[in-house]
Motif scaffolding. Sequence first.
Motif, PDB file in Angstrom:
ATOM      1  N   THR A  35      -4.872 -21.013 -29.343  1.00 14.03           N
ATOM      2  CA  THR A  35      -3.720 -20.691 -28.507  1.00 14.03           C
ATOM      3  C   THR A  35      -4.103 -19.474 -27.678  1.00 14.03           C
ATOM      4  OG1 THR A  35      -2.152 -21.496 -30.148  1.00 14.03           O
ATOM      5  CG2 THR A  35      -1.285 -20.042 -28.444  1.00 14.03           C
ATOM      6  N   LEU A  36      -4.037 -19.623 -26.366  1.00 14.81           N
ATOM      7  CA  LEU A  36      -4.287 -18.532 -25.439  1.00 14.81           C
ATOM      8  C   LEU A  36      -2.962 -17.881 -25.115  1.00 14.81           C
ATOM      9  CD1 LEU A  36      -6.630 -20.480 -22.999  1.00 14.81           C
ATOM     10  CD2 LEU A  36      -7.348 -18.846 -24.775  1.00 14.81           C
ATOM     11  N   LEU A  37      -2.893 -16.571 -25.274  1.00 14.99           N
ATOM     12  CA  LEU A  37      -1.633 -15.842 -25.097  1.00 14.99           C
ATOM     13  C   LEU A  37      -1.786 -14.737 -24.077  1.00 14.99           C
ATOM     14  CD1 LEU A  37       1.254 -14.928 -26.039  1.00 14.99           C
ATOM     15  CD2 LEU A  37       0.054 -13.474 -27.701  1.00 14.99           C
ATOM     16  N   SER A  38      -0.807 -14.639 -23.204  1.00 22.04           N
ATOM     17  CA  SER A  38      -0.698 -13.500 -22.307  1.00 22.04           C
ATOM     18  C   SER A  38       0.698 -12.912 -22.495  1.00 22.04           C
ATOM     19  CB  SER A  38      -0.903 -13.930 -20.856  1.00 22.04           C
ATOM     20  OG  SER A  38      -0.947 -12.802 -20.016  1.00 22.04           O
ATOM     21  N   VAL A  39       0.752 -11.595 -22.668  1.00 24.49           N
ATOM     22  CA  VAL A  39       2.036 -10.916 -22.871  1.00 24.49           C
ATOM     23  C   VAL A  39       2.341 -10.083 -21.642  1.00 24.49           C
ATOM     24  CG1 VAL A  39       3.338  -9.287 -24.288  1.00 24.49           C
ATOM     25  CG2 VAL A  39       1.655 -10.807 -25.364  1.00 24.49           C
ATOM     26  N   ILE A  40       3.507 -10.336 -21.062  1.00 26.28           N
ATOM     27  CA  ILE A  40       3.997  -9.481 -19.985  1.00 26.28           C
ATOM     28  C   ILE A  40       4.907  -8.479 -20.674  1.00 26.28           C
ATOM     29  CG2 ILE A  40       5.312  -9.355 -17.846  1.00 26.28           C
ATOM     30  CD1 ILE A  40       4.433 -12.255 -17.324  1.00 26.28           C
ATOM     31  N   ALA A  41       4.403  -7.261 -20.824  1.00 26.11           N
ATOM     32  CA  ALA A  41       5.056  -6.245 -21.650  1.00 26.11           C
ATOM     33  C   ALA A  41       6.408  -5.828 -21.089  1.00 26.11           C
ATOM     34  CB  ALA A  41       4.149  -5.032 -21.799  1.00 26.11           C
ATOM     35  N   VAL A  42       7.226  -5.364 -22.003  1.00 26.29           N
ATOM     36  CA  VAL A  42       8.547  -4.863 -21.638  1.00 26.29           C
ATOM     37  C   VAL A  42       8.375  -3.647 -20.736  1.00 26.29           C
ATOM     38  CG1 VAL A  42       8.752  -3.355 -23.647  1.00 26.29           C
ATOM     39  CG2 VAL A  42      10.812  -4.246 -22.564  1.00 26.29           C
ATOM     40  N   ASP A  43       9.254  -3.507 -19.786  1.00 21.03           N
ATOM     41  CA  ASP A  43       9.207  -2.409 -18.851  1.00 21.03           C
ATOM     42  C   ASP A  43       9.742  -1.132 -19.497  1.00 21.03           C
ATOM     43  OD1 ASP A  43      10.545  -0.724 -16.600  1.00 21.03           O
ATOM     44  OD2 ASP A  43       9.103  -2.024 -15.602  1.00 21.03           O
ATOM     45  N   PRO A  44       9.074   0.002 -19.314  1.00 19.17           N
ATOM     46  CA  PRO A  44       9.537   1.241 -19.937  1.00 19.17           C
ATOM     47  C   PRO A  44      10.880   1.736 -19.408  1.00 19.17           C
ATOM     48  CG  PRO A  44       7.720   1.690 -18.439  1.00 19.17           C
ATOM     49  CD  PRO A  44       7.848   0.189 -18.544  1.00 19.17           C
ATOM     50  N   THR A  58      12.001  -7.002  -9.718  1.00 22.54           N
ATOM     51  CA  THR A  58      12.129  -8.422 -10.033  1.00 22.54           C
ATOM     52  C   THR A  58      10.952  -9.199  -9.460  1.00 22.54           C
ATOM     53  OG1 THR A  58      14.532  -8.231 -10.032  1.00 22.54           O
ATOM     54  CG2 THR A  58      13.621 -10.443  -9.804  1.00 22.54           C
ATOM     55  N   ASP A  59      10.607  -8.906  -8.214  1.00 23.43           N
ATOM     56  CA  ASP A  59       9.458  -9.559  -7.584  1.00 23.43           C
ATOM     57  C   ASP A  59       8.170  -9.269  -8.345  1.00 23.43           C
ATOM     58  OD1 ASP A  59      11.062 -10.630  -5.618  1.00 23.43           O
ATOM     59  OD2 ASP A  59      10.501  -9.162  -4.085  1.00 23.43           O
ATOM     60  N   TYR A  60       8.013  -8.025  -8.783  1.00 25.15           N
ATOM     61  CA  TYR A  60       6.811  -7.654  -9.522  1.00 25.15           C
ATOM     62  C   TYR A  60       6.674  -8.500 -10.789  1.00 25.15           C
ATOM     63  CZ  TYR A  60       3.740  -5.200 -12.681  1.00 25.15           C
ATOM     64  OH  TYR A  60       2.744  -4.914 -13.574  1.00 25.15           O
ATOM     65  N   PHE A  61       7.748  -8.614 -11.567  1.00 20.73           N
ATOM     66  CA  PHE A  61       7.668  -9.366 -12.815  1.00 20.73           C
ATOM     67  C   PHE A  61       7.493 -10.866 -12.568  1.00 20.73           C
ATOM     68  CE2 PHE A  61       9.452  -5.464 -14.626  1.00 20.73           C
ATOM     69  CZ  PHE A  61       8.502  -5.262 -15.617  1.00 20.73           C
ATOM     70  N   MET A  62       8.079 -11.383 -11.496  1.00 21.38           N
ATOM     71  CA  MET A  62       7.879 -12.793 -11.158  1.00 21.38           C
ATOM     72  C   MET A  62       6.416 -13.033 -10.784  1.00 21.38           C
ATOM     73  SD  MET A  62      11.441 -13.658  -9.153  1.00 21.38           S
ATOM     74  CE  MET A  62      10.896 -15.273  -8.652  1.00 21.38           C
ATOM     75  N   GLN A  63       5.833 -12.119 -10.016  1.00 22.52           N
ATOM     76  CA  GLN A  63       4.427 -12.246  -9.638  1.00 22.52           C
ATOM     77  C   GLN A  63       3.514 -12.094 -10.849  1.00 22.52           C
ATOM     78  OE1 GLN A  63       3.575  -9.511  -6.458  1.00 22.52           O
ATOM     79  NE2 GLN A  63       5.061 -10.452  -5.077  1.00 22.52           N
ATOM     80  N   ALA A  64       3.852 -11.168 -11.735  1.00 24.84           N
ATOM     81  CA  ALA A  64       3.047 -10.968 -12.947  1.00 24.84           C
ATOM     82  C   ALA A  64       3.066 -12.223 -13.812  1.00 24.84           C
ATOM     83  CB  ALA A  64       3.569  -9.765 -13.736  1.00 24.84           C
ATOM     84  N   GLU A  65       4.222 -12.853 -13.933  1.00 21.07           N
ATOM     85  CA  GLU A  65       4.321 -14.075 -14.727  1.00 21.07           C
ATOM     86  C   GLU A  65       3.527 -15.212 -14.087  1.00 21.07           C
ATOM     87  OE1 GLU A  65       7.673 -17.097 -16.540  1.00 21.07           O
ATOM     88  OE2 GLU A  65       8.199 -15.014 -16.210  1.00 21.07           O
ATOM     89  N   THR A  88      -1.436 -22.924 -24.313  1.00 21.55           N
ATOM     90  CA  THR A  88      -1.198 -21.607 -23.726  1.00 21.55           C
ATOM     91  C   THR A  88       0.219 -21.176 -24.030  1.00 21.55           C
ATOM     92  OG1 THR A  88      -0.495 -22.516 -21.598  1.00 21.55           O
ATOM     93  CG2 THR A  88      -2.848 -22.004 -21.857  1.00 21.55           C
ATOM     94  N   LYS A  89       0.395 -19.874 -24.075  1.00 26.14           N
ATOM     95  CA  LYS A  89       1.722 -19.318 -24.326  1.00 26.14           C
ATOM     96  C   LYS A  89       1.851 -18.025 -23.530  1.00 26.14           C
ATOM     97  CE  LYS A  89       4.892 -18.177 -28.071  1.00 26.14           C
ATOM     98  NZ  LYS A  89       6.018 -18.856 -27.516  1.00 26.14           N
ATOM     99  N   LEU A  90       3.008 -17.868 -22.932  1.00 24.84           N
ATOM    100  CA  LEU A  90       3.346 -16.659 -22.202  1.00 24.84           C
ATOM    101  C   LEU A  90       4.513 -16.013 -22.932  1.00 24.84           C
ATOM    102  CD1 LEU A  90       2.614 -15.118 -19.608  1.00 24.84           C
ATOM    103  CD2 LEU A  90       4.372 -16.423 -18.453  1.00 24.84           C
ATOM    104  N   TYR A  91       4.376 -14.762 -23.260  1.00 25.25           N
ATOM    105  CA  TYR A  91       5.404 -14.038 -24.012  1.00 25.25           C
ATOM    106  C   TYR A  91       5.806 -12.846 -23.173  1.00 25.25           C
ATOM    107  CZ  TYR A  91       7.515 -13.124 -28.617  1.00 25.25           C
ATOM    108  OH  TYR A  91       8.384 -12.989 -29.666  1.00 25.25           O
TER     109      TYR A  91
END
Length: 147
Positions: A35-44, A58-65, A88-91
């Motif tokens: 399983t390949l995982l990519s984590v888009i971390a919570v924003d501080p 919002t645009d930044y997180f959409m692009q990151a995803e 694959t999994k995106l978290y």
Amino acid sequence: MSYKNILVAVDDSPISYAAVEHALSLAQLTHGNVTLLSVIAVDPFVGVDFYKIAPAVTDYFMQAEAHAKSRLDEIKQSFDRDGINVSTKLYHGVPAAEGIINTADEINADLIIMGSHGHTGVKKFVLGSVAQNVLAESHVPVLIIKH
């Protein structure tokens, strides 16, 4: 021990791709599932209301995803080419280490493979260490790939 469910945490770093290469070799030897995982971390700044609604954020997180999905699909092709069962999994929405640990539990991983940037001193204190946190919290073996 035979590793049948291998979790590989990836990001954009070169060390992450080295971890993928190790996972590919190990999966070939063990005939394991990956399983390949990519984590888009919570924003501080998640608690700051004006920050949450800002269109640029919002645009930044959409692009990151979108970028993470593309990267996972690209890496997946290497495993597919070699006949390795891969998913694959995106978290997102949590710190990276928490996403890795949660996913390992969800898929019943018996090995986590990830890269470590090897930050020390003040850099490690300020940035934290995802690898160190995963090592501390994981109930399964963790293979850390370093430069």
